[in-house]
Design a protein around this motif. Structure first.
Motif, PDB file in Angstrom:
ATOM      1  N   GLU A  16      39.967  30.241  37.265  1.00 47.74           N
ATOM      2  CA  GLU A  16      39.595  31.324  38.184  1.00 47.74           C
ATOM      3  C   GLU A  16      40.166  31.085  39.575  1.00 47.74           C
ATOM      4  O   GLU A  16      40.603  32.025  40.239  1.00 47.74           O
ATOM      5  N   GLN A  17      40.200  29.842  40.021  1.00 46.66           N
ATOM      6  CA  GLN A  17      40.765  29.537  41.334  1.00 46.66           C
ATOM      7  C   GLN A  17      42.277  29.765  41.347  1.00 46.66           C
ATOM      8  O   GLN A  17      42.833  30.255  42.340  1.00 46.66           O
ATOM      9  N   VAL A  18      42.942  29.426  40.251  1.00 50.92           N
ATOM     10  CA  VAL A  18      44.380  29.693  40.136  1.00 50.92           C
ATOM     11  C   VAL A  18      44.616  31.202  40.182  1.00 50.92           C
ATOM     12  O   VAL A  18      45.503  31.685  40.903  1.00 50.92           O
ATOM     13  N   ALA A  19      43.829  31.960  39.431  1.00 51.98           N
ATOM     14  CA  ALA A  19      43.962  33.418  39.405  1.00 51.98           C
ATOM     15  C   ALA A  19      43.693  34.013  40.788  1.00 51.98           C
ATOM     16  O   ALA A  19      44.414  34.913  41.235  1.00 51.98           O
ATOM     17  N   ILE A  24      45.753  36.790  45.566  1.00 55.75           N
ATOM     18  CA  ILE A  24      45.869  36.818  47.029  1.00 55.75           C
ATOM     19  C   ILE A  24      47.342  36.808  47.420  1.00 55.75           C
ATOM     20  O   ILE A  24      47.769  37.573  48.294  1.00 55.75           O
ATOM     21  N   ASP A  25      48.132  35.978  46.744  1.00 53.05           N
ATOM     22  CA  ASP A  25      49.579  35.928  47.005  1.00 53.05           C
ATOM     23  C   ASP A  25      50.263  37.262  46.687  1.00 53.05           C
ATOM     24  O   ASP A  25      51.298  37.576  47.268  1.00 53.05           O
ATOM     25  N   GLN A  26      49.682  38.026  45.763  1.00 51.25           N
ATOM     26  CA  GLN A  26      50.240  39.329  45.402  1.00 51.25           C
ATOM     27  C   GLN A  26      49.817  40.429  46.375  1.00 51.25           C
ATOM     28  O   GLN A  26      50.213  41.582  46.219  1.00 51.25           O
ATOM     29  N   GLY A  27      48.966  40.079  47.348  1.00 56.06           N
ATOM     30  CA  GLY A  27      48.581  41.041  48.380  1.00 56.06           C
ATOM     31  C   GLY A  27      47.230  41.699  48.205  1.00 56.06           C
ATOM     32  O   GLY A  27      46.873  42.584  48.990  1.00 56.06           O
ATOM     33  N   LEU A  28      46.453  41.298  47.211  1.00 56.96           N
ATOM     34  CA  LEU A  28      45.129  41.869  47.049  1.00 56.96           C
ATOM     35  C   LEU A  28      44.159  41.213  48.019  1.00 56.96           C
ATOM     36  O   LEU A  28      44.304  40.032  48.353  1.00 56.96           O
ATOM     37  N   GLY A  29      43.174  41.965  48.459  1.00 62.89           N
ATOM     38  CA  GLY A  29      42.165  41.452  49.380  1.00 62.89           C
ATOM     39  C   GLY A  29      40.969  40.922  48.612  1.00 62.89           C
ATOM     40  O   GLY A  29      40.303  41.666  47.889  1.00 62.89           O
ATOM     41  N   PHE A  30      40.676  39.647  48.791  1.00 60.06           N
ATOM     42  CA  PHE A  30      39.575  39.010  48.063  1.00 60.06           C
ATOM     43  C   PHE A  30      38.231  39.474  48.623  1.00 60.06           C
ATOM     44  O   PHE A  30      38.030  39.516  49.830  1.00 60.06           O
ATOM     45  N   ILE A  31      37.302  39.797  47.714  1.00 56.72           N
ATOM     46  CA  ILE A  31      35.939  40.173  48.107  1.00 56.72           C
ATOM     47  C   ILE A  31      34.956  39.083  47.722  1.00 56.72           C
ATOM     48  O   ILE A  31      34.280  38.523  48.569  1.00 56.72           O
ATOM     49  N   THR A  32      34.853  38.788  46.428  1.00 55.30           N
ATOM     50  CA  THR A  32      33.893  37.776  45.980  1.00 55.30           C
ATOM     51  C   THR A  32      34.271  37.280  44.587  1.00 55.30           C
ATOM     52  O   THR A  32      35.133  37.838  43.924  1.00 55.30           O
ATOM     53  N   GLU A  33      33.579  36.217  44.161  1.00 52.64           N
ATOM     54  CA  GLU A  33      33.805  35.658  42.830  1.00 52.64           C
ATOM     55  C   GLU A  33      32.474  35.376  42.161  1.00 52.64           C
ATOM     56  O   GLU A  33      31.448  35.196  42.817  1.00 52.64           O
ATOM     57  N   ASN A  34      32.504  35.376  40.848  1.00 50.89           N
ATOM     58  CA  ASN A  34      31.343  35.047  40.020  1.00 50.89           C
ATOM     59  C   ASN A  34      30.106  35.869  40.371  1.00 50.89           C
ATOM     60  O   ASN A  34      29.010  35.340  40.503  1.00 50.89           O
ATOM     61  N   PHE A  35      30.296  37.187  40.474  1.00 52.94           N
ATOM     62  CA  PHE A  35      29.157  38.081  40.674  1.00 52.94           C
ATOM     63  C   PHE A  35      28.362  38.117  39.378  1.00 52.94           C
ATOM     64  O   PHE A  35      28.907  38.404  38.318  1.00 52.94           O
ATOM     65  N   ALA A  39      23.219  42.093  33.455  1.00 51.83           N
ATOM     66  CA  ALA A  39      24.150  42.666  32.467  1.00 51.83           C
ATOM     67  C   ALA A  39      25.340  41.771  32.161  1.00 51.83           C
ATOM     68  O   ALA A  39      25.985  41.928  31.130  1.00 51.83           O
ATOM     69  N   GLY A  40      25.668  40.839  33.060  1.00 53.17           N
ATOM     70  CA  GLY A  40      26.826  39.996  32.820  1.00 53.17           C
ATOM     71  C   GLY A  40      27.399  39.415  34.099  1.00 53.17           C
ATOM     72  O   GLY A  40      26.704  39.325  35.118  1.00 53.17           O
ATOM     73  N   GLU A  41      28.674  39.052  34.053  1.00 55.67           N
ATOM     74  CA  GLU A  41      29.330  38.409  35.187  1.00 55.67           C
ATOM     75  C   GLU A  41      30.711  39.016  35.399  1.00 55.67           C
ATOM     76  O   GLU A  41      31.378  39.411  34.453  1.00 55.67           O
ATOM     77  N   ILE A  42      31.104  39.089  36.667  1.00 54.12           N
ATOM     78  CA  ILE A  42      32.451  39.508  37.035  1.00 54.12           C
ATOM     79  C   ILE A  42      33.114  38.280  37.642  1.00 54.12           C
ATOM     80  O   ILE A  42      32.616  37.729  38.630  1.00 54.12           O
ATOM     81  N   ASP A  43      34.236  37.848  37.071  1.00 54.94           N
ATOM     82  CA  ASP A  43      34.890  36.628  37.548  1.00 54.94           C
ATOM     83  C   ASP A  43      35.361  36.767  38.992  1.00 54.94           C
ATOM     84  O   ASP A  43      35.029  35.942  39.843  1.00 54.94           O
ATOM     85  N   GLU A  56      38.914  39.953  35.126  1.00 53.91           N
ATOM     86  CA  GLU A  56      38.461  39.006  34.112  1.00 53.91           C
ATOM     87  C   GLU A  56      39.548  37.953  33.968  1.00 53.91           C
ATOM     88  O   GLU A  56      40.739  38.280  33.874  1.00 53.91           O
ATOM     89  N   VAL A  57      39.165  36.688  33.978  1.00 48.69           N
ATOM     90  CA  VAL A  57      40.119  35.591  33.853  1.00 48.69           C
ATOM     91  C   VAL A  57      39.905  34.917  32.506  1.00 48.69           C
ATOM     92  O   VAL A  57      38.781  34.537  32.164  1.00 48.69           O
TER      93      VAL A  57
END
Length: 118
Positions: A16-19, A24-35, A39-43, A56-57
């Protein structure tokens, strides 16, 4: 926690850290991880301009049981969709008025495959 499960969770966290770094290197803005919610989890959750990107990773060290991409099943997608609903509700956002997509980062050995809009 059994040792095998602990190793798997450590490996998953590293993937997940590699992903995260890759996106981020591709230009996406990070919000959060492991929500997590009932019902479940969002990586990983990112923003791509005004669009939420739920990631999903999947990681596979070997392909003896299939590739990482093949590990993202219909059942896993449904569970992820339910978790996305929880996330949107927590932010008081309407699913029908919120731009979003689901992406998959499949890591096989050292190869990263970013599949958008799965």
């Amino acid at each position: 926690m059994p040792i095998k499960q602990w190793i798997a969770s450590e490996t998953g966290a590293k993937a997940e850290q590699v992903a995260k770094g890759y996106l981020i290197d591709q230009g996406l803005g990070f919000i959060t991880e492991n929500f997590r919610c009932k019902a479940g989890e969002i990586d990983l959750i990112f923003k791509d301009m005004q669009q939420f990107v739920f990631v999903e990773v999947k990681y596979r060290e070997t392909d003896s049981h299939g590739s990482a991409a093949h590990m993202f099943t219909r059942a896993k997608r449904r569970k992820l969709e339910r978790a996305i609903m929880c996330y949107l509700q927590a932010l008081d956002l309407n699913l029908h008025h919120t731009s979003l997509r689901i992406d998959l980062i499949a890591i096989d050995k050292q190869n990263i495959n970013w599949i958008q809009n799965v």
